[in-house]
Enzyme design. Structure first.
Site, PDB file in Angstrom:
ATOM      1  CE1 TYR A 205      -3.770  -2.362   0.487  1.00  0.00           C
ATOM      2  CE2 TYR A 205      -2.361  -3.395   2.141  1.00  0.00           C
ATOM      3  CZ  TYR A 205      -3.474  -3.426   1.315  1.00  0.00           C
ATOM      4  OH  TYR A 205      -4.285  -4.528   1.320  1.00  0.00           O
ATOM      5  CB  SER A 206       0.766   4.349  -2.042  1.00  0.00           C
ATOM      6  OG  SER A 206       1.270   3.880  -3.232  1.00  0.00           O
ATOM      7  CB  CYS A 373      -0.408   7.058  -8.627  1.00  0.00           C
ATOM      8  SG  CYS A 373      -0.468   5.628  -7.545  1.00  0.00           S
ATOM      9  CD  GLU A 413       4.318   3.346  -7.334  1.00  0.00           C
ATOM     10  OE1 GLU A 413       5.500   3.505  -7.006  1.00  0.00           O
ATOM     11  OE2 GLU A 413       3.356   3.429  -6.531  1.00  0.00           O
ATOM     12  CE1 TYR A 415      -4.821   1.021  -8.222  1.00  0.00           C
ATOM     13  CE2 TYR A 415      -2.601   1.883  -7.843  1.00  0.00           C
ATOM     14  CZ  TYR A 415      -3.983   2.009  -7.706  1.00  0.00           C
ATOM     15  OH  TYR A 415      -4.509   3.104  -7.086  1.00  0.00           O
TER      16      TYR A 415
END
Ligand code: A2P
Length: 415
Positions: A205-206, A373, A413, A415
């Protein structure tokens, strides 16, 4: 002790550490020669295909990919062996000798060479942190030695009637040092075992808080976590990590690994500007960077903050309230809402196009750093918007993009 001559020719075999790997598929997607594959347990590298180009190493979020063992050229670890591993094999006496990467000293076919160059050129070589970024600590606490943190807060960020359940979680490390920078991630190991009876792998987790803590000068971090209730195709699933984290209560103890990430870091030099583009929980690193800058406003270091933030609706947007309170001369916020009844669907790339002049000026500014992101699907749309903006200004995105990467000004980044 055996002399090297007693072994057949030695090779340096590229492996993936199954203990650290979070099975994110990044390496398999990156490998230009399809040397990486996986089963339901492990990601592995085919010895006879890997040419040691290292294209997969910089994008790996955990560093699991950067694992090597010396082997006899005729006796490498097979894919089947690697599938069965829980841990990397111990180093052996062979690791004390010089060895070349298996395919690297063979003639690399032209088409493979081109693919390899394309893969690394697209990334401008290894990913770099901005020159003025602070030095990150990485992997201080590996999965075998996690640190125990205590939950000191867990608040729902999205409206009660919103379709997404996003939480702001605060973890305190007490007296254990856990230095993190904005843009880094931490790992959380959910308790219990998976369907194969093995301990759960860590989930990353960021961090959503700045380096000096969610509460300044406390040894704590904040996370932004969305409860996963369906897979990418909309089928119902219960995400093990996200449900565990979203259900945590104040006082609960959590096993934490990391920190991870050494390139998605903010610039620190005076006058440096930041363009942030995110959807949903991709806002976590953006909140961390914004909060770092907000707390230092009286230092008058200059530099602009521009945010493009996509969500289904205001009620679905984490940190919507606090974001709206930030002064316009501190941050230039551009929301893109896709599911507001009666309004046209808008994505971040639409807002980027609407702000073409501002975006073009920032792309030109050597002191502006760009961060993307969030959803994978958004990435292609944003790159296309940048391409159009370049074209409209008589420039070529395919020339500018590698330059941005080489100067550590472009960080993604998704996902
Ligand atoms: P959509 O309404 O089409 O799903 P989520 O809430 O699922 O995390 O998504 C955050 C936001 O990102 C939503 O507004 C979602 O819109 C949007 N989104 C989905 N796909 C893309 C894409 N390809 N490019 C940009 N934004 C996207």
């Amino acid at each position: 002790m055996n002399a090297p001559a007693e072994h057949a020719r030695l090779a340096r075999q590229h492996l993936i550490d199954p203990e650290i790997c979070i099975r994110c598929n990044t390496c398999e997607e990156t490998c230009p020669v399809d040397a990486i594959t996986h089963d339901s347990l492990n990601y592995v590298v085919a010895f006879d295909k890997c040419n040691g180009c290292l294209a997969c190493v910089p994008p790996c979020p955990t560093g699991a990919i950067d694992s090597w063992r010396n082997v006899e050229f005729v006796k490498p670890y097979s894919i089947e062996e690697q599938f069965s591993w829980d841990l990397l094999p111990d180093t052996t006496e062979l690791d004390g000798f010089e060895a070349s990467v298996a395919g690297a000293d063979e003639a690399i076919p032209d088409e493979v060479q081109q693919l390899t160059e394309a893969a690394t050129a697209g990334q401008g070589g290894p990913a770099l942190a901005p020159w003025s970024a602070a030095h990150p600590y990485v992997n201080l606490y590996p999965p075998a030695r996690p640190v125990t943190a205590t939950v000191t807060g867990n608040f729902r960020l999205t409206a009660e009637d919103a379709s997404s359940d996003i939480h702001h979680i605060v973890l305190d490390f007490g007296a254990t040092p856990f230095p993190v920078l904005e843009g880094q991630s931490i790992g959380i190991i959910p308790p219990g075992t998976d369907a194969n009876g093995k301990p759960h792998l860590l989930r990353m987790y960021s961090v959503a808080s700045p380096r000096e803590g969610e509460r300044p000068h406390y040894n704590n971090v904040a996370l932004t976590v969305k409860r996963v209730t369906e897979d990418h195709d909309g089928r119902p699933v219960r995400g093990v990590g996200s449900n565990y984290v979203c259900d945590l209560k104040k006082g609960d103890k959590v096993q934490v690994t990391g920190p991870y990430g050494s390139t998605f870091l903010m610039p620190n030099h005076p006058g440096s500007s930041i363009m942030m583009i995110c959807t949903g929980t991709g806002s976590a690193p953006m909140r961390a960077m914004t909060e770092r800058r907000r707390r230092r406003r009286d230092q008058k270091e200059g530099g602009e903050l521009v945010l493009f933030f996509g969500a289904r609706a205001p009620s679905e947007l984490p940190y919507f309230g606090p974001l709206q309170k930030l002064p316009q001369d501190f941050i230039d916020i551009n929301f893109a809402f896709s599911r507001v009844p009666g309004e046209p669907k808008r994505y971040v790339q639409d807002r980027i196009r609407e702000r073409a002049d501002k975006v073009w000026a920032m792309l030109q500014d050597e002191n502006c750093y760009i961060y993307i992101c969030g959803l994978k699907g958004m990435e292609a749309g944003v790159l296309e918007a940048f391409r159009d903006i370049c074209r409209a200004h008589g420039a070529d995105w395919d020339t500018l993009h590698p330059r941005l990467l080489a100067n550590a000004r472009f960080h993604v980044e998704t996902y």
